[in-house]
Design an enzyme around this catalytic site. Structure first.
Site, PDB file in Angstrom:
ATOM      1  N   LEU A 183      88.090 116.426  62.172  1.00 34.77           N
ATOM      2  CA  LEU A 183      88.901 115.292  61.724  1.00 34.77           C
ATOM      3  C   LEU A 183      88.051 114.038  61.896  1.00 34.77           C
ATOM      4  CD1 LEU A 183      90.961 117.573  62.122  1.00 34.77           C
ATOM      5  CD2 LEU A 183      92.567 115.884  63.017  1.00 34.77           C
ATOM      6  N   LYS A 265      99.549 111.164  65.068  1.00 29.80           N
ATOM      7  CA  LYS A 265      98.584 112.209  65.421  1.00 29.80           C
ATOM      8  C   LYS A 265      99.166 113.598  65.146  1.00 29.80           C
ATOM      9  CE  LYS A 265      94.972 109.915  66.924  1.00 29.80           C
ATOM     10  NZ  LYS A 265      94.586 109.912  68.332  1.00 29.80           N
ATOM     11  N   CYS A 456      66.820 103.227  48.453  1.00 23.54           N
ATOM     12  CA  CYS A 456      66.635 104.058  49.639  1.00 23.54           C
ATOM     13  C   CYS A 456      65.873 105.292  49.181  1.00 23.54           C
ATOM     14  CB  CYS A 456      67.964 104.442  50.297  1.00 23.54           C
ATOM     15  SG  CYS A 456      69.003 105.519  49.278  1.00 23.54           S
TER      16      CYS A 456
END
Length: 482
Positions: A183, A265, A456
């Site tokens: 998560l 949560k 980059c």
């Protein structure tokens, strides 16, 4: 060129069958990671080590760096493989390689030998050490705690001159343990916990709960792609994004203020468990640390765990924040985390640190669970390797250029370390250095009359940042891919 891969010690104490399986998996992982560097590359496994051989000398630094980031490797020896005929021949081949390094230093010689020979390892150490001592006037033999250790390996009629030793990250090879779902929020904790499970041999998939729009998801995608590309690119993994704004809205409207954090949560765990079940993943991974915030007390963590049968792993449960930040700095995610947008859609004014199960369940009775089912059903699921391509499609309005005009300037957005290692020099155009993690706060200070060509090394970060700057209202950006 040749590298000798030494195994993580915990692999060597496994039973024969398990050890062979781990070595076989590690060999496959090395091949998967290195296959794009050199088509002639060969990876050969042995009982106590793995050999990597390649012909393209230009790829030596890149191959060496990649090997140090593959889980399961304790250390890497960069060796020169030459034939020998005698003890004196071994000394003569060792002297030119080590002369400069031993001048003015104390040293000892250490030999490892495989095969049948007319001499012992100790005899080689004495002969070569004595010769080096005689031919290098400023060098001195010291058997305990020397400045330099000359490492030699002898395998049958071949001498392996060890040119350098490089530490790996250790752990178990990815694929030796089962899959997990991390998560990930993009902060310090979730990035470090994901890395720790990769290092322990798990293929880590990513689940992101979006509370803050496209910019937040772009930032988290960067972190997930970075972690995968740096430590886990031997395996394909998923990046699942769930739009959690409807869930947050329902919680704000229906749930008592003090219970909001724990309920949120619990909703996240419910959703992640559904995703894990869908893809056959065995466990969830979170970055929670005991007592760090109100929802992370033992009482609250137990209530959060209760909503799912899926195992929840918390590798950082006993870590201090300072230690977590140090680990993030070590693996390279600190700069991402420091600049990650914070979205505090559900922050109670007086959150409970000791939630009561009956109260939580009573509050959840007001919640419309069809909303949770809907956001899980609509979750996006992409192969993490496609993040670059999807980003490219998303920034189709941002032009990708191979050259530059009179009013253009190149913006090198790599990290400071990368810029120092490989400075970008392009003739005929101004090159400005501004690390990607400072773009959100510093880009506006640049000369906005110019067109800035973001660059980059791989092109992934420049495209992600181009999209981010476009969303912030800057139209004078392009992607530079020479």
């Amino acid at each position: 060129m040749k590298f000798i891969i030494k195994l993580f010690p915990e692999i060597t104490i496994k039973s024969q069958s398990v050890r062979l399986r781990f070595i076989k998996i590690l060999t496959g992982n090395i091949r998967n990671v290195l296959k794009n560097y050199d088509e002639t590359l060969a990876v050969v496994r042995h009982w106590d080590h793995i050999e990597v051989r390649a012909k393209d000398e230009n790829q030596r630094p890149a191959i060496r760096d990649a090997l140090t980031r593959i889980p399961g490797i304790h250390h890497i020896l960069e060796v020169e493989d030459v034939p020998f005929t005698s003890l004196h021949d071994i000394f003569e081949k060792t002297l030119p390689l080590w002369r400069e390094a031993l001048e003015g230093k104390t040293f000892c010689v250490r030999v490892k030998r495989r095969g049948k020979h007319e001499f012992t390892s100790i005899e080689v150490e004495r002969y070569v050490g004595g010769g080096l001592n005689q031919h290098i006037e400023t060098a001195r033999v010291k058997l305990t705690d020397p400045d330099v250790t000359v490492n030699l390996e002898i395998e049958n009629d071949r001498l392996l001159l060890v040119k350098g030793r490089y530490e790996g990250i250790g752990g178990f090879p990815i694929g030796t343990q089962e899959d997990v779902l991390s998560l990930i929020s993009g902060g310090f904790d979730s990035g470090v916990s994901s890395y720790m499970l990769m290092r322990r041999g798990c293929r880590v998939h990513y689940c992101f709960f979006n509370l803050g729009g496209a910019a937040h998801e772009i930032g988290v995608r960067q972190v997930a792609h970075y972690l995968w590309n740096r430590f886990g690119s031997s395996h394909r993994v998923r990046f699942v994004a769930i739009n959690f704004e409807p869930v947050v809205g329902e919680i704000l409207e229906k749930v008592d203020d003090g219970q909001m954090g724990v309920v949120l949560k619990r909703m996240m765990v419910r959703a992640a468990s559904k995703v894990a079940e869908r893809y056959g993943v065995q466990a969830l991974v979170t970055g929670e640390a005991l007592g760090q915030v109100s929802s992370q007390t033992l009482t609250n963590l137990r209530l959060i765990d209760n909503v799912s049968d899926t195992l929840i792993l918390r590798p950082l449960i006993s870590h201090d924040k300072e230690h977590i930040i140090d680990l993030a700095r070590e693996i390279g995610t600190e700069d991402f985390a420091r600049t990650m947008p914070e979205y505090c859609g559900v922050i109670s004014k007086s959150p409970t640190v000791k939630a009561v199960k009956a109260k939580i369940e009573a509050e959840e009775e007001h919640f419309d669970f069809s909303i949770l089912d809907k956001v899980v059903e609509e979750a996006s699921n992409i192969d993490i390797r496609d993040i670059a391509q999807q980003t490219e499609a998303a920034v189709v309005e941002v032009e990708t250029v191979t050259g530059f005009g009179a009013n253009d300037a190149i913006l090198d957005i790599r990290s400071i370390d990368e810029q120092e290692d490989k400075p970008l020099k392009v003739e005929g155009v101004e090159v400005v250095s501004l690390p990607f993690y400072k773009l959100s706060t510093k880009f506006g200070d640049l000369d906005q009359s110019k067109t800035w060509l973001l660059w980059c090394e791989r092109g992934v970060m420049s495209r992600l940042q181009a999209l981010y700057l476009r969303e912030q209202g800057f139209s004078n950006v392009k992607v530079y891919r020479p």
